[in-house]
Write an enzyme that holds these catalytic residues in place. Structure first.
Site, PDB file in Angstrom:
ATOM      1  N   ASP A 151       0.867  -1.181   0.000  1.00 55.73           N
ATOM      2  CA  ASP A 151       0.000   0.000   0.000  1.00 55.73           C
ATOM      3  C   ASP A 151       0.899   1.225   0.000  1.00 55.73           C
ATOM      4  O   ASP A 151       1.399   1.644   1.042  1.00 55.73           O
ATOM      5  CB  ASP A 151      -0.905  -0.021   1.226  1.00 55.73           C
ATOM      6  CG  ASP A 151      -1.642   1.301   1.456  1.00 55.73           C
ATOM      7  OD1 ASP A 151      -1.750   2.093   0.496  1.00 55.73           O
ATOM      8  OD2 ASP A 151      -2.101   1.529   2.588  1.00 55.73           O
ATOM      9  N   ASP A 154      -6.422   3.396  -3.478  1.00 55.07           N
ATOM     10  CA  ASP A 154      -6.452   3.000  -2.065  1.00 55.07           C
ATOM     11  C   ASP A 154      -7.892   2.937  -1.554  1.00 55.07           C
ATOM     12  O   ASP A 154      -8.272   1.995  -0.843  1.00 55.07           O
ATOM     13  CB  ASP A 154      -5.603   3.946  -1.217  1.00 55.07           C
ATOM     14  CG  ASP A 154      -5.966   5.420  -1.390  1.00 55.07           C
ATOM     15  OD1 ASP A 154      -6.692   5.770  -2.352  1.00 55.07           O
ATOM     16  OD2 ASP A 154      -5.512   6.238  -0.563  1.00 55.07           O
ATOM     17  N   ASP A 178     -11.716   6.382   6.762  1.00 57.22           N
ATOM     18  CA  ASP A 178     -10.277   6.104   6.687  1.00 57.22           C
ATOM     19  C   ASP A 178      -9.540   7.391   7.045  1.00 57.22           C
ATOM     20  O   ASP A 178      -9.510   8.342   6.273  1.00 57.22           O
ATOM     21  CB  ASP A 178      -9.903   5.635   5.283  1.00 57.22           C
ATOM     22  CG  ASP A 178      -8.454   5.165   5.187  1.00 57.22           C
ATOM     23  OD1 ASP A 178      -7.665   5.447   6.118  1.00 57.22           O
ATOM     24  OD2 ASP A 178      -8.104   4.520   4.183  1.00 57.22           O
ATOM     25  N   THR A 229      -3.450  10.393   6.056  1.00 57.13           N
ATOM     26  CA  THR A 229      -2.989  11.699   5.591  1.00 57.13           C
ATOM     27  C   THR A 229      -4.183  12.583   5.237  1.00 57.13           C
ATOM     28  O   THR A 229      -4.223  13.766   5.555  1.00 57.13           O
ATOM     29  CB  THR A 229      -2.072  11.531   4.370  1.00 57.13           C
ATOM     30  OG1 THR A 229      -0.980  10.674   4.721  1.00 57.13           O
ATOM     31  CG2 THR A 229      -1.534  12.874   3.917  1.00 57.13           C
ATOM     32  N   THR A 249      -2.991  29.772  21.404  1.00 58.41           N
ATOM     33  CA  THR A 249      -2.988  29.556  19.954  1.00 58.41           C
ATOM     34  C   THR A 249      -2.788  28.092  19.596  1.00 58.41           C
ATOM     35  O   THR A 249      -3.458  27.554  18.707  1.00 58.41           O
ATOM     36  CB  THR A 249      -1.888  30.415  19.300  1.00 58.41           C
ATOM     37  OG1 THR A 249      -2.146  31.786  19.580  1.00 58.41           O
ATOM     38  CG2 THR A 249      -1.871  30.213  17.794  1.00 58.41           C
TER      39      THR A 249
END
Length: 262
Positions: A5, A112, A132, A135, A190
């Site tokens: 993958d 994917d 999923d 990223t 912040t």
């Protein structure tokens, strides 16, 4: 058979034993780590696989990729040196009982996501909302009969932090590893404002998807199927019941491997 993958930021490897039909996760290598020092970490992992599995020359592997060209060049050359021939899988309009929801341009659905859809259909066998969280956060609706109803793509946690760092003067350098995850709260500085904002955006997207699922599945039962490194944390923040599958994509690749050998 070796399963690969090749993702956006790292490549993950697994082994499928055709005799027992078991999938063993072997590990993952961040792309940056091997591109910085050529391909040694990748070669080390592959050599270990070859020696431990007693692979013969011309052994087959199967994979899917959304990785950059440079990463794919490194992968292919390293595998070729070991005599491993890789069959890279592409997204199709229909495969293994699943019909692609991208009807106009089915190939535009990432391979994917397609492999995860195939794996989910084979494993879950009922209506499923697939979350999923890697990223990118991808969300897909899959009917029990294999119809893919489409999905969403949302920047993942680190991508959100990177975007703020690149687009503003004083918000650089925050990484996912810096975050203490205790659920949602108002940020009192912040740093907390950014990290809690990212958390709210991700969990909010999932919550909206769950709410829409009643309509998409015509108020029939459905499973929330979770994969990806950030998925379980996000679901626990939402206090939602879910099923976790770390090998969902690899299950899809295994189905494709069956076709190679048939």
């Amino acid at each position: 058979m070796l399963l690969i993958d090749a993702g956006n930021t790292r490549s993950k490897f697994a082994w499928w034993d055709a005799d027992t039909d078991k999938i063993e996760i072997l590990g993952a290598i961040p792309h940056q780590s091997w591109l910085n020092d050529l391909s040694q970490p990748l070669k080390d992992l592959l050599l270990e696989v070859v020696s431990s599995r007693q692979l013969e020359r011309e052994q087959q592997a199967i994979g899917c990729s959304v990785a950059a060209v440079q990463v794919m060049d490194t992968l292919n050359s390293s595998l070729a040196e070991l005599g491993i021939k890789v069959f890279w899988q592409k997204t199709r309009a229909q495969q293994a009982g699943v019909t692609n929801g991208y009807t106009k341009e089915p190939e535009r659905l990432g391979s994917d996501r397609w492999m995860a859809l195939l794996g989910c259909h084979e494993q879950v066998k009922q209506n499923a909302l697939i979350v999923d969280a890697g990223t990118a956060l991808t969300i897909d609706w899959l009917m029990a009969d294999g119809r893919h109803l489409g999905g969403w793509i949302v920047p993942g946690r680190q991508l959100m932090l990177n975007a703020l760092g690149q687009g503003t003067a004083n918000l650089k350098g925050i990484t996912v590893n810096d975050i203490e995850r205790d659920g949602l709260a108002a940020g009192l500085d912040t740093f907390d404002g950014i990290t809690q904002g990212a958390e709210a955006a991700l969990t909010g997207a999932i919550a909206q998807a769950i709410q829409l699922s009643g309509r998409y599945f015509s108020d029939q039962p459905f499973d929330v199927v979770v994969t990806g490194g950030d998925g379980e944390h996000l679901m626990r923040t939402l206090s939602v019941e879910f099923c976790r599958y770390d090998d969902l994509l690899f299950k899809g690749l295994r189905l494709c491997a069956d076709n190679l050998n048939s």
